[in-house]
Design an enzyme around this catalytic site. Sequence first.
Site, PDB file in Angstrom:
ATOM      1  N   HIS A  99       0.748  -1.163   0.195  1.00  0.00           N
ATOM      2  CA  HIS A  99       0.215   0.036   0.018  1.00  0.00           C
ATOM      3  C   HIS A  99       1.063   0.918  -0.044  1.00  0.00           C
ATOM      4  CE1 HIS A  99      -4.399   1.006   1.308  1.00  0.00           C
ATOM      5  NE2 HIS A  99      -3.708   1.932  -0.226  1.00  0.00           N
ATOM      6  N   ASP A 126      -9.244  -0.332   4.384  1.00  0.00           N
ATOM      7  CA  ASP A 126      -8.984  -0.904   4.769  1.00  0.00           C
ATOM      8  C   ASP A 126      -8.993  -1.599   6.354  1.00  0.00           C
ATOM      9  OD1 ASP A 126      -6.040  -2.075   4.960  1.00  0.00           O
ATOM     10  OD2 ASP A 126      -5.060  -0.115   4.263  1.00  0.00           O
ATOM     11  N   HIS A 128      -6.351  -1.430   8.197  1.00  0.00           N
ATOM     12  CA  HIS A 128      -5.122  -0.889   8.927  1.00  0.00           C
ATOM     13  C   HIS A 128      -5.362   0.864   8.208  1.00  0.00           C
ATOM     14  CE1 HIS A 128      -3.356  -4.718   8.100  1.00  0.00           C
ATOM     15  NE2 HIS A 128      -2.892  -4.445   9.483  1.00  0.00           N
ATOM     16  N   ASP A 130      -2.897   2.923   7.994  1.00  0.00           N
ATOM     17  CA  ASP A 130      -1.725   3.421   7.487  1.00  0.00           C
ATOM     18  C   ASP A 130      -1.001   5.123   8.100  1.00  0.00           C
ATOM     19  OD1 ASP A 130      -1.825   1.449   6.379  1.00  0.00           O
ATOM     20  OD2 ASP A 130      -2.526   1.359   4.639  1.00  0.00           O
ATOM     21  N   HIS A 143       4.189   1.119   4.043  1.00  0.00           N
ATOM     22  CA  HIS A 143       2.875   1.150   3.660  1.00  0.00           C
ATOM     23  C   HIS A 143       1.915   1.220   4.757  1.00  0.00           C
ATOM     24  CE1 HIS A 143       2.686  -3.204   4.887  1.00  0.00           C
ATOM     25  NE2 HIS A 143       3.058  -2.551   5.867  1.00  0.00           N
ATOM     26  N   ASP A 230      -7.248  -2.480  -0.325  1.00  0.00           N
ATOM     27  CA  ASP A 230      -6.142  -3.334   0.540  1.00  0.00           C
ATOM     28  C   ASP A 230      -7.443  -4.454   0.670  1.00  0.00           C
ATOM     29  OD1 ASP A 230      -4.691  -4.650   1.712  1.00  0.00           O
ATOM     30  OD2 ASP A 230      -3.561  -2.868   2.297  1.00  0.00           O
ATOM     31  N   ASP A 232      -6.830  -7.000   2.136  1.00  0.00           N
ATOM     32  CA  ASP A 232      -6.722  -7.078   3.672  1.00  0.00           C
ATOM     33  C   ASP A 232      -7.896  -6.542   4.529  1.00  0.00           C
ATOM     34  OD1 ASP A 232      -5.687  -4.958   4.771  1.00  0.00           O
ATOM     35  OD2 ASP A 232      -4.230  -5.273   4.807  1.00  0.00           O
ATOM     36  N   GLU A 275      -1.695  -5.362  -1.854  1.00  0.00           N
ATOM     37  CA  GLU A 275      -2.125  -6.384  -1.066  1.00  0.00           C
ATOM     38  C   GLU A 275      -2.090  -7.567  -1.344  1.00  0.00           C
ATOM     39  OE1 GLU A 275       0.548  -5.578   1.401  1.00  0.00           O
ATOM     40  OE2 GLU A 275       0.398  -3.240   1.739  1.00  0.00           O
TER      41      GLU A 275
END
Length: 303
Positions: A99, A126, A128, A130, A143, A230, A232, A275
């Site tokens: 990312h 996402d 996360h 980030d 990332h 993303d 994930d 990702e």
Amino acid sequence: MKKKVKIIGFPMDLGAGRRGVDMGPSALRIAHLSEKLQYLGYEVEDHGDIDIEIMETQTVKNDKLKYIDEIERTSLKLAEVVEKTLEEDEFPLCIGGDHSMALGTLAGIAAHCRKHDQRLGVIWIDAHADMNTDSTTPSGNIHGMSLAASIGLGSPRLTGLYIPGPKVAPENTVIIGARSIDTEERKNIKESGITVYTMSDIDKMGIHRIVSKVLKQFRNNVDHIHVSFDVDSVEPTVVPGVGTPVPGGLSYREAHLLMETIAECGCMSSLEVTEVNPILDNRNASAVFAVELIASSMGMRIL
């Protein structure tokens, strides 16, 4: 949406702490990305991949900004390609890669928007946030800093990439699906004013209500909507081949409904998918899922 799509590969794994996501662009192509889009009526041009030096040829000079030299160099190239794609009235579809790719993607989009006096809005999907900086990162992996840098937080080498200053305003940035946020990162989020819908919010409110609310807000406040997805963000039992899996993510249908709702709006102007990690995957199933999500965001319907 624009009928010509340019696929731009960014096989980057220097921003992550785990190898394998550099093969993500190839996995998506093997999963018939171009063919899916052509079936939907798009003219597709594959730009190929941005050339990136592998980790074995690099050295870490700063443990808080790992591999920053190569990430900066290649992100500048990506930004240039993305800006040119938009100037040619084409739709940039960026496929990664970790990312950290968003540093270059958002820089190129922001340059285009500034040139045409457009306001940029970002939907960041996402697990996360980030939103770390070189001061708060527990790992030094870039990332995890890409969104923070894009709103102007962190190292000047990241915040000033390609064009000076922040690439997107915090009030025009929304995170959906977050469920793994570092302690110091929380402070950056709260101080920035970014809107975050965690998985708990999705459980309580429902994904359709949330994304509809975001799109309604953006219709009145921005001219260019960029979606950064993303994989994930999705439950690892559905998508095992991701860079940083976290249990408790979006379900299969929640992910598709989210992207279908964005497609119904007809207001998405650029997209990146990050990702995908074939090393951790099962017969390329995660890449196939990612391609299906891209198709949902660009008009694929059940009926």
